[in-house]
Design an enzyme around this catalytic site. Sequence first.
Site, mmCIF file in Angstrom:
data_model
loop_
_atom_site.group_PDB
_atom_site.id
_atom_site.type_symbol
_atom_site.label_atom_id
_atom_site.label_comp_id
_atom_site.label_asym_id
_atom_site.label_seq_id
_atom_site.Cartn_x
_atom_site.Cartn_y
_atom_site.Cartn_z
ATOM 1 N N GLU A 1 -8.880 44.301 0.758
ATOM 2 C CA GLU A 1 -9.849 43.210 0.861
ATOM 3 C C GLU A 1 -9.495 42.149 -0.165
ATOM 4 O O GLU A 1 -9.036 42.470 -1.257
ATOM 5 C CB GLU A 1 -11.267 43.717 0.553
ATOM 6 C CG GLU A 1 -11.946 44.365 1.721
ATOM 7 C CD GLU A 1 -12.419 45.767 1.387
ATOM 8 O OE1 GLU A 1 -12.420 46.118 0.192
ATOM 9 O OE2 GLU A 1 -12.758 46.507 2.314
ATOM 10 N N TYR B 1 -0.309 37.873 0.627
ATOM 11 C CA TYR B 1 -0.422 38.916 1.658
ATOM 12 C C TYR B 1 0.068 38.411 3.017
ATOM 13 O O TYR B 1 0.800 39.114 3.702
ATOM 14 C CB TYR B 1 -1.875 39.397 1.769
ATOM 15 C CG TYR B 1 -2.437 39.934 0.476
ATOM 16 C CD1 TYR B 1 -1.685 40.796 -0.320
ATOM 17 C CD2 TYR B 1 -3.715 39.592 0.031
ATOM 18 C CE1 TYR B 1 -2.185 41.288 -1.518
ATOM 19 C CE2 TYR B 1 -4.227 40.083 -1.158
ATOM 20 C CZ TYR B 1 -3.451 40.924 -1.927
ATOM 21 O OH TYR B 1 -3.943 41.422 -3.117
HETATM 22 C C1 LIG Z 1 -2.335 37.479 -6.616
HETATM 23 C C2 LIG Z 1 -1.195 37.822 -7.559
HETATM 24 C C3 LIG Z 1 -1.008 39.347 -7.611
HETATM 25 C C4 LIG Z 1 0.105 37.185 -6.987
HETATM 26 O O1 LIG Z 1 1.158 37.496 -7.870
HETATM 27 P P1 LIG Z 1 2.124 36.338 -8.400
HETATM 28 O O2 LIG Z 1 3.171 36.993 -9.215
HETATM 29 O O3 LIG Z 1 1.300 35.288 -9.054
HETATM 30 O O4 LIG Z 1 2.695 35.762 -7.030
HETATM 31 P P2 LIG Z 1 4.232 35.479 -6.661
HETATM 32 O O5 LIG Z 1 4.854 34.604 -7.676
HETATM 33 O O6 LIG Z 1 4.911 36.768 -6.375
HETATM 34 O O7 LIG Z 1 4.067 34.636 -5.325
HETATM 35 C C5 LIG Z 1 3.893 35.288 -4.098
HETATM 36 C C6 LIG Z 1 3.243 34.337 -3.103
HETATM 37 O O8 LIG Z 1 1.917 34.098 -3.509
HETATM 38 C C7 LIG Z 1 1.577 32.753 -3.177
HETATM 39 N N1 LIG Z 1 1.267 32.025 -4.400
HETATM 40 C C8 LIG Z 1 1.718 32.286 -5.653
HETATM 41 N N2 LIG Z 1 1.186 31.408 -6.530
HETATM 42 C C9 LIG Z 1 0.398 30.573 -5.791
HETATM 43 C C10 LIG Z 1 -0.435 29.482 -6.131
HETATM 44 N N3 LIG Z 1 -0.561 29.038 -7.385
HETATM 45 N N4 LIG Z 1 -1.131 28.876 -5.135
HETATM 46 C C11 LIG Z 1 -1.021 29.305 -3.858
HETATM 47 N N5 LIG Z 1 -0.245 30.353 -3.483
HETATM 48 C C12 LIG Z 1 0.453 30.971 -4.444
HETATM 49 C C13 LIG Z 1 2.755 32.154 -2.481
HETATM 50 O O9 LIG Z 1 2.619 32.385 -1.103
HETATM 51 C C14 LIG Z 1 3.895 32.985 -3.026
HETATM 52 O O10 LIG Z 1 4.992 33.055 -2.184
HETATM 53 P P3 LIG Z 1 6.130 31.901 -2.256
HETATM 54 O O11 LIG Z 1 6.514 31.765 -3.691
HETATM 55 O O12 LIG Z 1 7.232 32.465 -1.408
HETATM 56 O O13 LIG Z 1 5.515 30.678 -1.715
HETATM 57 C C15 LIG Z 1 -1.409 37.261 -8.978
HETATM 58 O O14 LIG Z 1 -1.523 35.866 -8.913
HETATM 59 C C16 LIG Z 1 -2.620 37.833 -9.673
HETATM 60 O O15 LIG Z 1 -2.521 38.867 -10.324
HETATM 61 N N6 LIG Z 1 -3.780 37.158 -9.549
HETATM 62 C C17 LIG Z 1 -5.013 37.615 -10.204
HETATM 63 C C18 LIG Z 1 -5.473 38.946 -9.666
HETATM 64 C C19 LIG Z 1 -5.686 38.885 -8.174
HETATM 65 O O16 LIG Z 1 -6.260 37.954 -7.636
HETATM 66 N N7 LIG Z 1 -5.237 39.950 -7.472
HETATM 67 C C20 LIG Z 1 -5.383 40.077 -6.046
HETATM 68 C C21 LIG Z 1 -6.699 40.676 -5.705
HETATM 69 S S1 LIG Z 1 -6.949 40.819 -3.942
#
Ligand SMILES: CC(C)(COP(=O)(O)OP(=O)(O)OC[C@H]1O[C@@H](n2cnc3c(N)ncnc32)[C@H](O)[C@@H]1OP(=O)(O)O)[C@@H](O)C(=O)NCCC(=O)NCCS
Length: 155
Positions: A111, A123
């Site tokens: 979720e 995702y």
């Molecule tokens: C969600 C989370 C796990 C993603 O990890 P991340 O290391 O920041 O993301 P990545 O660098 O691997 O990017 C993966 C994809 O996420 C998306 N993304 C990353 N940063 C983004 C931003 N600032 N805005 C929009 N999309 C974004 C993009 O689709 C990206 O793919 P792309 O680079 O090929 O376009 C991380 O931001 C996080 O820990 N957030 C806080 C906790 C959270 O919300 N967890 C999920 C709960 S459901």
Amino acid sequence: MNNSPVSEHISFTPMTLEMLPSILVIENQAYPIPWSVQTFKDCITKDYVCKLMLLKGQVIGYHIVQVILDEYHILNICVSKDYQGKGFGKYQLQAIKDKAESELMNRILLEVRASNKTAKNLYLKSGFQQIGKRKNYYPISDGREDAFVLELALG
Ligand SMILES: CC(C)(COP(=O)(O)OP(=O)(O)OC[C@H]1O[C@@H](n2cnc3c(N)ncnc32)[C@H](O)[C@@H]1OP(=O)(O)O)[C@@H](O)C(=O)NCCC(=O)NCCS
């Protein structure tokens, strides 16, 4: 596992109760409404899959997965604020997917908050599809917000 440039120095290790103070620092910076220490303790003691992601030995993220029959339910996936947006979330999700496939799971479910565009993008880019919506599922500072239910079919 993918061959992304981040992979060389990444490793995963089980989450332990001793690591909770460091995990909570990351959790509190990453989420507007973070999990409590008790929720983490429950997950660790209930034998959920609780893994830390290390970069050159330093904790930069974690994930918690509940296994229900042939399904993985991702309960928490997080990357430390300083390391977000560098591919580590994608790498961590791929590691979960690889493990699920190696254990012949049927699907991965999770979720996500309607407002969490970054996570939802991650995702959807990783092959998940929205299969439902839970109205007013998550608390927010001034009310509640919907959750999207996402699925990645495996196999
Ligand atoms: C969600 C989370 C796990 C993603 O990890 P991340 O290391 O920041 O993301 P990545 O660098 O691997 O990017 C993966 C994809 O996420 C998306 N993304 C990353 N940063 C983004 C931003 N600032 N805005 C929009 N999309 C974004 C993009 O689709 C990206 O793919 P792309 O680079 O090929 O376009 C991380 O931001 C996080 O820990 N957030 C806080 C906790 C959270 O919300 N967890 C999920 C709960 S459901």
